[in-house]
Design an enzyme around this catalytic site. Structure first.
Site, short mmCIF file in Angstrom:
data_model
loop_
_atom_site.label_atom_id
_atom_site.label_comp_id
_atom_site.label_asym_id
_atom_site.label_seq_id
_atom_site.Cartn_x
_atom_site.Cartn_y
_atom_site.Cartn_z
N ASN A 93 37.20 23.96 -6.09
CA ASN A 93 37.79 22.78 -5.47
C ASN A 93 37.81 21.54 -6.36
O ASN A 93 38.48 20.56 -6.04
CB ASN A 93 37.04 22.44 -4.17
CG ASN A 93 35.54 22.30 -4.39
OD1 ASN A 93 34.95 22.98 -5.22
ND2 ASN A 93 34.91 21.41 -3.63
N ASP A 121 7.78 -1.43 11.50
CA ASP A 121 7.08 -0.24 10.99
C ASP A 121 6.40 0.56 12.10
O ASP A 121 5.47 1.31 11.85
CB ASP A 121 6.05 -0.63 9.93
CG ASP A 121 4.92 -1.49 10.48
OD1 ASP A 121 5.02 -1.95 11.64
OD2 ASP A 121 3.92 -1.69 9.75
N GLU A 180 -10.35 -10.39 18.33
CA GLU A 180 -10.42 -9.66 17.07
C GLU A 180 -11.83 -9.11 16.88
O GLU A 180 -12.81 -9.71 17.33
CB GLU A 180 -10.04 -10.57 15.90
CG GLU A 180 -8.61 -11.07 15.94
CD GLU A 180 -7.59 -9.95 15.98
OE1 GLU A 180 -7.80 -8.91 15.33
OE2 GLU A 180 -6.57 -10.10 16.69
N ARG A 235 0.81 -1.22 0.00
CA ARG A 235 0.00 0.00 0.00
C ARG A 235 0.85 1.27 0.00
O ARG A 235 0.33 2.36 -0.22
CB ARG A 235 -0.96 -0.01 1.20
CG ARG A 235 -2.15 -0.94 0.99
CD ARG A 235 -3.12 -0.83 2.14
NE ARG A 235 -2.65 -1.56 3.31
CZ ARG A 235 -3.21 -1.49 4.52
NH1 ARG A 235 -4.24 -0.68 4.71
NH2 ARG A 235 -2.74 -2.19 5.52
N ASN A 265 38.35 37.17 6.94
CA ASN A 265 37.14 37.78 6.39
C ASN A 265 37.04 37.42 4.91
O ASN A 265 37.94 37.72 4.12
CB ASN A 265 37.18 39.31 6.53
CG ASN A 265 35.86 39.95 6.14
OD1 ASN A 265 34.99 40.18 6.96
ND2 ASN A 265 35.72 40.25 4.86
#
Length: 459
Positions: free
Chosen positions: A372, A108, A158, A18, A363
């Site tokens: 780089n 989960d 249940e 799902r 600075n």
């Protein structure tokens, strides 16, 4: 007293159909960590010294992920999906020599806390043989009901099998269970599949344990903590709950969140005291922020270590490997990647500093970039303490700027600049009087010619 051993069996074989995803369900993330990763952390924090994870067939990505997160965890494959008890049996090698406590959890349910797991273990220590973790449901529809008599759990009913009175019960089954290790294998073996689905359900353990004269108890957790995830809608709901928890914890620990609902944390974000987080800040994994720092609005941090009394943002991006020293300033639209910015240095606007070191109190002028990457590899730029890098400078790595050096604005620097030297790396300016007027006339004539051609084509 001997410390009681504990095995946690984490059931993670579900495909998550799902979720409509190619990923196994438990690899989806909450707070920058996989669902199963949260459960692994919780059981380890609760003192489970053994962990077994049950996965489905052909899930090498999940197996590798679990091994990377917890190399000591054993991984077991449930070849056929025949119910929760069958899944637990797949971890039989892990409980061949049973631990004192055996817990069965789901991969989960990422919000379950170590404290709740510890309470289940405490009930086992106090004499229960089986403990079922339940919750008071705002809407119990669809859940199995926990039926109790005093401190004893008598049944899990249940909904389809429940009477009207039992359906009115709001104490519901989370699915998480704890067992005294000496009884676990026998109870699991006694679970059959004489049901409509021909599956082996772990919930049958309650009836079997009671028939054996064992002590079966229920422990309670908040509903939000034990919510599982089957859809992306539920994933979003769990993420919202996670973020709410982390925001509350951050503020209780001494940080100020100006607009809490707009700040997003990862599972491992660490904030010191008197940190101020302005609106719309995102913390990806691996961020630590020390005391007294302000992260200004719309900043994104990942894999960064930020020192005390730093100001970063607005719209700052601190990428993995950014290490910002105490009192440094990282300004708007500045990106720092794999670079150390030392104490008191300033990179205040519109700059990219990558694969570099910036010395104390240096600075860095607006628009400065470190070049780089040469298309093959990354190279280091070293900027010395107390140096001044003029606006719009380009530092082509590898290159070193010495302490106290001064770079003129707009310079392209490809060679070392010694300490206290002035470097200018730009072309000499040329001025041609009247040339601008000539250019404007030329451009206007070309524009008029183009318009005339278009008009003729339209006739």
């Amino acid at each position: 007293m001997r410390t009681q051993s504990c095995l946690a069996i984490i059931l993670a074989a579900g495909l998550g159909t799902r979720m409509k995803s190619q990923l196994p369900k438990v690899l989806h993330e909450v707070g920058g960590l996989s669902l199963v990763g949260h459960v692994l952390k919780a059981v380890r924090s609760a003192g489970c010294d053994q962990v077994a994870v049950v996965i489905g067939p052909q899930m090498p990505e999940l197996a590798g992920h679990v091994a990377a997160l917890d190399p000591a965890a054993s991984i077991h494959e449930q070849v056929e999906r025949l119910g929760t008890a069958h899944a637990a049996r797949s971890a039989a090698p892990a409980y061949a020599e049973p631990a004192d406590h055996i817990l069965v959890l789901f991969g989960d349910t990422p919000l379950v806390t170590p404290e709740t797991i510890a309470r289940v273990r405490q009930r086992l220590t106090a004499g229960a043989d089986v403990v079922v973790l339940g919750f008071e449901a705002a809407d119990p529809t669809g859940y199995g009901r926990l039926l109790t008599e005093g401190d004893n759990l008598t049944a899990i009913r249940e909904e389809k099998d429940a009477s009207a009175a039992e359906r009115a019960v709001t104490f519901c089954n989370s699915g998480i269970m704890g067992f005294r290790g000496t009884h676990f294998a026998d109870i699991l073996e006694a679970i059959g599949n004489a049901n409509a689905q021909n599956e082996f359900y772990l919930t049958d353990a309650v009836e079997i344990a009671r028939a054996q004269g064992l002590n079966v108890a229920a422990e309670t957790a908040p509903e939000a903590e034990v919510q599982g995830i089957n859809t992306r809608v539920q994933l979003a709901a769990v993420e919202a709950e996670f973020q709410s928890r982390r925001r509350g914890a951050a503020m209780l620990d001494g940080a100020t969140l100006v607009a809490p609902e707009t700040v997003f944390f990862s599972h491992d974000t660490r904030l010191g005291r008197d940190v101020v987080i302005e609106p719309n800040v995102v913390f990806a994994p691996g961020v630590s922020v020390a005391d007294g720092t302000r992260i200004r609005a719309f900043s994104h941090l990942e894999g960064a270590d930020v020192g005390a009394r730093v100001t970063a943002g607005p719209y700052a991006r601190l990428r993995p490997g950014a290490r910002i020293g105490a009192g440094a300033h990282i300004g708007n639209f500045v990106e720092i990647k794999n670079a150390r910015v030392d104490e008191g240095a300033k990179v205040n606007h519109l700059s990219y500093i990558g694969d570099a070191t910036v010395g104390a109190k240096a600075n860095i002028g607006a628009g400065t970039i470190t070049c780089n990457y040469d298309g093959f590899g990354k190279h280091l730029t070293e900027i010395g303490a107390n140096s001044f890098i003029g606006s719009n400078s380009t530092l082509v790595a590898p290159v070193r700027i010495g302490d106290g050096a001064y770079l003129a604005a707009g310079s392209v620097v490809t060679e070392e600049v010694p300490a206290d030297a002035l470097a200018l790396g730009r072309a000499r300016q040329t001025v041609k009087p009247g040339k601008a007027e000539e250019l404007r006339a030329r451009f206007a004539a070309a524009k008029a010619e183009k318009a005339a051609k278009a008009a003729n084509q339209g006739k």
